[in-house]
Motif scaffolding. Structure first.
Motif, PDB file in Angstrom:
ATOM      1  N   LYS A 218       0.837  -1.198   0.000  1.00 57.66           N
ATOM      2  CA  LYS A 218       0.000   0.000   0.000  1.00 57.66           C
ATOM      3  C   LYS A 218       0.872   1.247   0.000  1.00 57.66           C
ATOM      4  CE  LYS A 218      -4.152  -1.951   0.617  1.00 57.66           C
ATOM      5  NZ  LYS A 218      -5.344  -1.728  -0.236  1.00 57.66           N
TER       6      LYS A 218
ATOM      7  N   SER B 267      -2.989   2.529  -4.454  1.00 56.31           N
ATOM      8  CA  SER B 267      -3.848   2.058  -3.375  1.00 56.31           C
ATOM      9  C   SER B 267      -3.222   2.489  -2.055  1.00 56.31           C
ATOM     10  CB  SER B 267      -3.970   0.534  -3.425  1.00 56.31           C
ATOM     11  OG  SER B 267      -4.756   0.057  -2.353  1.00 56.31           O
TER      12      SER B 267
ATOM     13  N   GLU C  73      -3.028   3.160   2.176  1.00 58.14           N
ATOM     14  CA  GLU C  73      -3.446   2.604   3.451  1.00 58.14           C
ATOM     15  C   GLU C  73      -4.710   3.325   3.918  1.00 58.14           C
ATOM     16  OE1 GLU C  73      -0.295   2.664   6.283  1.00 58.14           O
ATOM     17  OE2 GLU C  73       0.851   1.100   5.270  1.00 58.14           O
ATOM     18  N   GLU C  74      -5.581   2.603   4.599  1.00 52.85           N
ATOM     19  CA  GLU C  74      -6.890   3.159   4.947  1.00 52.85           C
ATOM     20  C   GLU C  74      -6.811   4.388   5.850  1.00 52.85           C
ATOM     21  OE1 GLU C  74      -9.368   0.149   6.557  1.00 52.85           O
ATOM     22  OE2 GLU C  74      -9.447  -1.039   4.726  1.00 52.85           O
TER      23      GLU C  74
END
Length: 203
Positions: free
Chosen positions: A173, A195, A197-198
């Motif tokens: 990520k 993409s 990291e959240e």
């Protein structure tokens, strides 16, 4: 060969503008030159340095495990105020990455500085200030801070004064390690394959 080229080839340092702040540059593959940068800045040796390069080929030469979107990312934002972190390969000297498994890459947009990197790079080029001080944006103040001992050239008008965005894509990520003028939204607009990291920075 001008003064700056002679200083670099002699293993010394020069102060040059980028599109963000001033940097203090030296030849990255010359350990004595890099040691000199650490000494000048009073920089802790466990703080790794970036490689300043002039094209994608050199980025790939010193790194490994490249994501499929790497070319798109480079062509969208470089030269410019983005530092890209990738996994280092065995060609990166230990005095650059300080024992870390990753290495950062910068491609400054200032034309004269980029030309010097193209001819004499890769170069290290951390911000031109003593460690712990604010990044250097005023040439006269920087030269004074280094006791007039490092040559350079002035182009204060070219600088934004804001450090580069640092994007770590060395893992699965992506992570923004430092927010500069290039935002997460900017990155996703050009490279939607990224993409994050959240818990990463908001758009």
């Amino acid at each position: 060969m001008d003064l700056f080229e002679k200083e670099l080839e002699a293993g010394r340092a020069v102060i040059l503008p980028t599109e963000t702040v001033y940097g203090i540059f030296a030849k990255a593959l010359n350990q004595e030159a890099v040691d000199y940068i650490y000494e000048l800045k009073r920089r802790p040796r466990d703080k790794a340095l970036n490689l300043n390069v002039a094209d994608e080929e050199i980025i790939r030469f010193y790194s490994k495990k490249h994501p499929g979107y790497l070319s798109k990312l480079i062509h969208s934002f470089l030269p410019g105020p983005l530092t890209i972190i990738l996994q280092a390969n065995e060609k990166v000297p230990s005095w650059i990455h300080s024992g870390m498994s990753t290495v950062g890459f910068r491609m400054p947009a200032h034309p004269k500085t980029l030309e010097l990197i193209r001819k004499h790079g890769p170069l290290v080029g951390p911000s031109a200030n003593l460690s712990g001080h604010a990044s250097g944006t005023k040439y006269e103040a920087i030269v004074k801070e280094f006791d007039q001992s490092v040559p350079g050239f002035e182009d204060d008008a070219f600088l934004t004064g804001q450090d580069s965005t640092i994007l770590d894509i060395s893992g699965i990520k992506a992570k923004i390690l430092r927010q500069g003028s290039i935002t997460k939204a900017d990155l996703l607009e050009q490279v939607p394959e990224l993409s994050f990291e959240e818990d990463q920075l908001p758009l």
